[in-house]
Design a protein around this motif. Structure first.
Motif, short mmCIF file in Angstrom:
data_model
loop_
_atom_site.label_atom_id
_atom_site.label_comp_id
_atom_site.label_asym_id
_atom_site.label_seq_id
_atom_site.Cartn_x
_atom_site.Cartn_y
_atom_site.Cartn_z
N TRP A 26 0.80 -1.22 0.00
CA TRP A 26 0.00 0.00 0.00
C TRP A 26 0.84 1.28 0.00
O TRP A 26 0.31 2.37 -0.18
CB TRP A 26 -0.92 0.02 1.22
CG TRP A 26 -1.95 -1.05 1.23
CD1 TRP A 26 -2.22 -1.97 0.25
CD2 TRP A 26 -2.90 -1.32 2.29
NE1 TRP A 26 -3.25 -2.79 0.62
CE2 TRP A 26 -3.69 -2.41 1.87
CE3 TRP A 26 -3.14 -0.73 3.53
CZ2 TRP A 26 -4.70 -2.93 2.66
CZ3 TRP A 26 -4.15 -1.25 4.32
CH2 TRP A 26 -4.92 -2.34 3.90
N HIS A 27 2.13 1.17 0.20
CA HIS A 27 2.97 2.35 0.38
C HIS A 27 3.47 2.95 -0.94
O HIS A 27 4.12 4.00 -0.92
CB HIS A 27 4.19 2.00 1.23
CG HIS A 27 3.87 1.62 2.64
ND1 HIS A 27 4.17 2.44 3.72
CD2 HIS A 27 3.27 0.53 3.17
CE1 HIS A 27 3.79 1.85 4.84
NE2 HIS A 27 3.23 0.69 4.54
N TYR A 28 3.21 2.33 -2.06
CA TYR A 28 3.83 2.78 -3.31
C TYR A 28 2.99 2.33 -4.50
O TYR A 28 2.04 1.55 -4.36
CB TYR A 28 5.25 2.19 -3.44
CG TYR A 28 5.25 0.68 -3.44
CD1 TYR A 28 5.12 -0.04 -4.63
CD2 TYR A 28 5.34 -0.03 -2.25
CE1 TYR A 28 5.10 -1.42 -4.63
CE2 TYR A 28 5.32 -1.42 -2.24
CZ TYR A 28 5.20 -2.11 -3.44
OH TYR A 28 5.17 -3.49 -3.43
N ASP A 60 -6.30 -4.72 -7.64
CA ASP A 60 -7.08 -4.98 -6.43
C ASP A 60 -6.91 -3.90 -5.36
O ASP A 60 -7.06 -4.18 -4.16
CB ASP A 60 -6.69 -6.35 -5.84
CG ASP A 60 -6.93 -7.50 -6.82
OD1 ASP A 60 -7.98 -7.47 -7.49
OD2 ASP A 60 -6.06 -8.38 -6.92
N GLY A 61 -6.60 -2.70 -5.78
CA GLY A 61 -6.48 -1.60 -4.82
C GLY A 61 -5.22 -1.63 -3.99
O GLY A 61 -5.09 -0.87 -3.03
N ASN A 62 -4.26 -2.47 -4.35
CA ASN A 62 -3.02 -2.58 -3.59
C ASN A 62 -1.97 -1.60 -4.10
O ASN A 62 -0.93 -2.00 -4.67
CB ASN A 62 -2.49 -4.02 -3.63
CG ASN A 62 -3.30 -4.94 -2.76
OD1 ASN A 62 -3.58 -4.64 -1.60
ND2 ASN A 62 -3.73 -6.06 -3.32
N CYS A 63 -2.24 -0.32 -3.91
CA CYS A 63 -1.28 0.71 -4.27
C CYS A 63 -1.59 1.96 -3.44
O CYS A 63 -2.66 2.06 -2.83
CB CYS A 63 -1.33 1.04 -5.76
SG CYS A 63 -2.77 2.02 -6.24
N VAL A 64 -0.68 2.88 -3.43
CA VAL A 64 -0.81 4.01 -2.52
C VAL A 64 -1.99 4.92 -2.88
O VAL A 64 -2.70 5.39 -1.99
CB VAL A 64 0.53 4.79 -2.45
CG1 VAL A 64 0.86 5.49 -3.75
CG2 VAL A 64 0.51 5.78 -1.29
N SER A 65 -2.23 5.17 -4.15
CA SER A 65 -3.34 6.05 -4.53
C SER A 65 -4.68 5.48 -4.13
O SER A 65 -5.53 6.17 -3.55
CB SER A 65 -3.33 6.30 -6.05
OG SER A 65 -2.22 7.07 -6.43
N ALA A 66 -4.89 4.20 -4.43
CA ALA A 66 -6.16 3.56 -4.08
C ALA A 66 -6.35 3.53 -2.57
O ALA A 66 -7.47 3.71 -2.07
CB ALA A 66 -6.20 2.14 -4.64
N PHE A 71 0.21 7.68 3.97
CA PHE A 71 0.19 7.38 2.54
C PHE A 71 0.21 8.65 1.68
O PHE A 71 0.78 8.65 0.58
CB PHE A 71 -1.01 6.52 2.18
CG PHE A 71 -0.94 5.11 2.73
CD1 PHE A 71 0.27 4.51 3.00
CD2 PHE A 71 -2.10 4.39 2.98
CE1 PHE A 71 0.35 3.23 3.52
CE2 PHE A 71 -2.05 3.10 3.48
CZ PHE A 71 -0.82 2.51 3.76
N VAL A 72 -0.41 9.72 2.16
CA VAL A 72 -0.30 10.98 1.40
C VAL A 72 1.16 11.42 1.36
O VAL A 72 1.66 11.88 0.32
CB VAL A 72 -1.20 12.08 2.01
CG1 VAL A 72 -0.93 13.42 1.33
CG2 VAL A 72 -2.67 11.71 1.86
N GLY A 73 1.87 11.26 2.47
CA GLY A 73 3.30 11.55 2.46
C GLY A 73 4.05 10.64 1.51
O GLY A 73 4.89 11.09 0.72
N ASP A 74 3.75 9.35 1.54
CA ASP A 74 4.42 8.40 0.66
C ASP A 74 4.25 8.77 -0.81
O ASP A 74 5.22 8.77 -1.57
CB ASP A 74 3.83 6.99 0.87
CG ASP A 74 4.57 6.18 1.91
OD1 ASP A 74 5.67 6.58 2.33
OD2 ASP A 74 4.03 5.13 2.33
N MET A 75 3.03 9.06 -1.21
CA MET A 75 2.77 9.32 -2.62
C MET A 75 3.56 10.51 -3.15
O MET A 75 3.93 10.56 -4.33
CB MET A 75 1.28 9.55 -2.87
CG MET A 75 0.92 9.63 -4.35
SD MET A 75 -0.85 9.85 -4.61
CE MET A 75 -1.06 11.54 -4.04
N HIS A 76 3.86 11.46 -2.27
CA HIS A 76 4.57 12.66 -2.71
C HIS A 76 6.09 12.49 -2.72
O HIS A 76 6.80 13.40 -3.14
CB HIS A 76 4.13 13.86 -1.86
CG HIS A 76 2.77 14.36 -2.23
ND1 HIS A 76 1.62 13.78 -1.73
CD2 HIS A 76 2.37 15.33 -3.08
CE1 HIS A 76 0.57 14.41 -2.26
NE2 HIS A 76 1.01 15.35 -3.07
#
Length: 283
Positions: free
Chosen positions: A89-91, A108-114, A143-148
């Motif tokens: 979920w972190h990337y 299956d939603g297993n990513c940071v944006s989802a 996760f918002v931090g991760d995505m950036h």
């Protein structure tokens, strides 16, 4: 000799540590920006929820403040099987050398944006048990931090730069592009005067701050993906999609100075966008 010894100690310390996006400093700064920019009622609700963080039953990973909550999802990696489901979920490894395709990286939603969108929905649902909402809050902040962090949103099939060997000045060995952006470059960028959350935001006008909040999660992910191509890879390669250099590239002082504004902008974007999401979920 002293400088070499210090460099060796730094390398050893972070090579042996658990993988942590933006290390603690980056996540805590994104969280601090968000807390300073939410509405008073949202700030009270965030603190009320985190006051119940004992419900998470992770005493070695506290989440009593938004700064602690921002690193909780990295801390719980040490608990292994209990939270192993959250690892992907972190990337999202979206190929920077092809047209932007987030769906292919989000099975299956297993990513940071989802997960950002999912955790925001869980946080907003007042019918859920408080424990679930506290967990959703910690995951959302993180996760918002991760995505950036650009290398959590785009790569060249090298695990977000983890397989791209690079040196940070004279610090080499196990360093790679991902670890440099996650830690060493983030620390330098955020601590550059004016430092920390207030100093970073002071660099932007009200209009610029408002602009940062615009768009959707997918739009924000695409910006980070572009930053991965243009600045993470582009800083060490003439062609970000060309052949990997035969010799380990060095991110020296000149490159660092060019990248500091990019990192600081990503932190500002992350903090203000997190504030907006918290207001929408809790306001």
């Amino acid at each position: 000799m002293l400088i070499r010894a210090i460099a060796a100690l730094l390398l050893a310390a972070f090579a042996c540590a658990p993988a942590q996006a933006w290390w603690e400093y980056g996540h805590e700064t994104v969280a601090a920006i968000a807390e300073a920019n939410v509405s008073p009622s949202t700030r009270r609700e965030v603190r009320r929820l985190l006051a119940s963080s004992r419900l998470l039953e992770t005493p070695t990973c506290p989440a009593l403040t938004i700064e602690q909550a921002s690193v909780w999802p990295d801390c719980i990696k040490r608990l292994r099987d209990r939270f192993s489901y959250a690892a992907p979920w972190h990337y999202q490894n979206v190929d920077v050398c092809r047209p932007f395709d987030q769906e292919a990286a989000c099975a299956d939603g297993n990513c940071v944006s989802a997960q950002i969108e999912r955790q925001a929905r869980l946080l907003a649902d007042k019918a859920l048990p408080r424990r679930e909402r506290v967990m959703a809050l910690a995951f959302l902040v993180h996760f918002v931090g991760d995505m950036h962090q650009p290398l959590h949103s785009g790569d060249r099939g090298d695990l977000g730069g983890n397989r791209f060997a690079a040196s940070y000045g004279m610090i080499a060995g196990r360093t790679n592009l991902h670890s440099i952006w996650d830690g060493l470059l983030a620390e330098r960028s955020i601590s550059t005067p004016p430092p920390d959350s207030a100093g970073i935001l002071a660099e932007y006008s009200e209009a610029e701050r408002a602009g940062f909040r615009e768009g959707t999660v997918t739009h924000w992910a695409r910006q980070a993906w572009e930053a991965s191509r243009d600045f993470a890879y582009g800083a060490v390669m003439a062609d970000p999609c060309g052949a990997v250099p035969a010799e380990r590239p060095v991110i020296g002082e000149e490159i660092v100075r060019r990248l500091i504004p990019i990192v600081r902008r990503q932190v500002a974007r992350g903090g203000l966008r997190l504030a907006q999401m918290l207001d929408e979920a809790l306001g």
